[in-house]
Design an enzyme around this catalytic site. Sequence first.
Site, PDB file in Angstrom:
ATOM      1  N   ASP A 153       7.098   6.377  -7.338  1.00 54.10           N
ATOM      2  CA  ASP A 153       6.530   7.247  -6.300  1.00 54.10           C
ATOM      3  C   ASP A 153       7.614   7.800  -5.376  1.00 54.10           C
ATOM      4  O   ASP A 153       7.699   7.449  -4.197  1.00 54.10           O
ATOM      5  CB  ASP A 153       5.478   6.458  -5.490  1.00 54.10           C
ATOM      6  CG  ASP A 153       4.709   7.361  -4.527  1.00 54.10           C
ATOM      7  OD1 ASP A 153       4.060   6.804  -3.605  1.00 54.10           O
ATOM      8  OD2 ASP A 153       4.772   8.594  -4.682  1.00 54.10           O
ATOM      9  N   SER A 207       3.486   7.118   4.505  1.00 56.76           N
ATOM     10  CA  SER A 207       4.012   7.245   3.124  1.00 56.76           C
ATOM     11  C   SER A 207       5.239   8.125   3.117  1.00 56.76           C
ATOM     12  O   SER A 207       5.313   9.122   3.837  1.00 56.76           O
ATOM     13  CB  SER A 207       2.951   7.867   2.208  1.00 56.76           C
ATOM     14  OG  SER A 207       1.846   7.002   2.079  1.00 56.76           O
ATOM     15  N   GLY A 208       6.225   7.734   2.316  1.00 53.79           N
ATOM     16  CA  GLY A 208       7.446   8.534   2.200  1.00 53.79           C
ATOM     17  C   GLY A 208       8.520   8.148   3.197  1.00 53.79           C
ATOM     18  O   GLY A 208       9.686   8.505   3.033  1.00 53.79           O
ATOM     19  N   GLY A 251      -0.105   8.415   6.447  1.00 53.63           N
ATOM     20  CA  GLY A 251       0.853   9.272   7.149  1.00 53.63           C
ATOM     21  C   GLY A 251       2.238   8.660   7.222  1.00 53.63           C
ATOM     22  O   GLY A 251       3.207   9.345   7.557  1.00 53.63           O
ATOM     23  N   HIS A 307       3.485  10.941  -4.038  1.00 53.71           N
ATOM     24  CA  HIS A 307       2.054  11.062  -3.710  1.00 53.71           C
ATOM     25  C   HIS A 307       1.821  12.029  -2.549  1.00 53.71           C
ATOM     26  O   HIS A 307       0.724  12.562  -2.393  1.00 53.71           O
ATOM     27  CB  HIS A 307       1.457   9.689  -3.380  1.00 53.71           C
ATOM     28  CG  HIS A 307       1.195   8.848  -4.593  1.00 53.71           C
ATOM     29  ND1 HIS A 307       0.336   9.235  -5.595  1.00 53.71           N
ATOM     30  CD2 HIS A 307       1.693   7.652  -4.975  1.00 53.71           C
ATOM     31  CE1 HIS A 307       0.319   8.307  -6.542  1.00 53.71           C
ATOM     32  NE2 HIS A 307       1.140   7.341  -6.195  1.00 53.71           N
TER      33      HIS A 307
HETATM   34  N1  LIG Z   1      -0.225  -0.362   4.333  1.00 54.24           N
HETATM   35  C1  LIG Z   1      -0.022   0.404   3.150  1.00 54.24           C
HETATM   36  C2  LIG Z   1      -0.199   1.870   3.335  1.00 54.24           C
HETATM   37  C3  LIG Z   1       0.924   2.692   3.417  1.00 54.24           C
HETATM   38  C4  LIG Z   1       0.757   4.082   3.502  1.00 54.24           C
HETATM   39  C5  LIG Z   1      -0.541   4.650   3.551  1.00 54.24           C
HETATM   40  C6  LIG Z   1      -1.660   3.793   3.503  1.00 54.24           C
HETATM   41  N2  LIG Z   1      -2.968   4.273   3.575  1.00 54.24           N
HETATM   42  C7  LIG Z   1      -3.418   5.477   3.105  1.00 54.24           C
HETATM   43  N3  LIG Z   1      -2.747   6.347   2.340  1.00 54.24           N
HETATM   44  N4  LIG Z   1      -3.564   7.426   2.103  1.00 54.24           N
HETATM   45  C8  LIG Z   1      -4.765   7.222   2.738  1.00 54.24           C
HETATM   46  N5  LIG Z   1      -5.873   7.990   2.801  1.00 54.24           N
HETATM   47  C9  LIG Z   1      -6.925   7.508   3.523  1.00 54.24           C
HETATM   48  N6  LIG Z   1      -6.929   6.324   4.176  1.00 54.24           N
HETATM   49  C10 LIG Z   1      -5.814   5.554   4.125  1.00 54.24           C
HETATM   50  N7  LIG Z   1      -5.758   4.342   4.797  1.00 54.24           N
HETATM   51  C11 LIG Z   1      -6.544   3.967   5.876  1.00 54.24           C
HETATM   52  C12 LIG Z   1      -7.103   4.906   6.761  1.00 54.24           C
HETATM   53  C13 LIG Z   1      -7.877   4.452   7.849  1.00 54.24           C
HETATM   54  C14 LIG Z   1      -8.078   3.098   8.087  1.00 54.24           C
HETATM   55  C15 LIG Z   1      -7.520   2.172   7.196  1.00 54.24           C
HETATM   56  O1  LIG Z   1      -7.709   0.859   7.425  1.00 54.24           O
HETATM   57  C16 LIG Z   1      -6.761   2.600   6.114  1.00 54.24           C
HETATM   58  C17 LIG Z   1      -4.716   5.990   3.381  1.00 54.24           C
HETATM   59  C18 LIG Z   1      -1.492   2.408   3.414  1.00 54.24           C
END
Ligand SMILES: NCc1cccc(Nc2n[nH]c3ncnc(Nc4cccc(O)c4)c23)c1
Length: 230
Positions: free
Chosen positions: A89, A181-182, A179, A41
Amino acid sequence: ILGGSSAGPHQRPYMASLQVDGQHVCGGLLIAEQWVLSAAHCMEDMKGKAFQVLLGAHSLSQPEPHKRLYAVRAAVRHPGSNTETNDDDLLLLQVSAAPLPSARILPFQRQDVDVPPGTLCEAAGWGFTSHSGRKPDVLQQVERPVKSREECNKRPYHDNTITDKMLCTDSRKKDTCKGDSGGPLICNGVAEGVVTAGARVCGNFKKPGIYTRIAAYVDWIDGVMLWTGR
Ligand SMILES: NCc1cccc(Nc2n[nH]c3ncnc(Nc4cccc(O)c4)c23)c1
């Protein structure tokens, strides 16, 4: 990482930062001399630009002797990865040169056996440290217990979307976020999982953190590294 703390400098020398235009986009882990494992992703955030891989870093902004930015020679997404699900993923990146000795390989689990629920594992990354989207400068880490797949597949949790190729960790307050992720989930010194965004929710106990189980992909990982020239 929400609710975590700064890692010690160079305490996690296998950590990679995938960057686009000098900006951190995703985490990754060095699994072989020139190979970084990350999440498929993460390629969606590239907008057609080139990835670079930062190895040996603690601070994203400060000059550090061990830090080096690498071009990507090859990027291989798992064929089953897609924009609609969390399935498969995974992303393998071959970096353009042998990393400095300060970067270290992290062994990954090769036995396809579930991590026992309750096992305390660690996630690390330079992802958001707050719901308002604060970005850390230095590597963050957090300890999380593994949540059983049976529990994780119940409502209000992930309601039968967690396959046997995924694992969950509790996400109450302390969790991975945008951020991260990965990046790796490390249990007893071995990489067991790769962070996947899943529901993209952070720090809410109703949406446990989801990780791709590396042990379920050993044949694919070995095949890509062998086929592309280790
Ligand atoms: N906990 C699981 C996890 C692992 C990796 C990435 C993610 N989230 C996200 N991956 N991509 C995203 N694009 C926009 N917003 C996102 N999450 C977000 C941002 C601000 C406040 C909040 O409560 C959640 C994510 C969530």
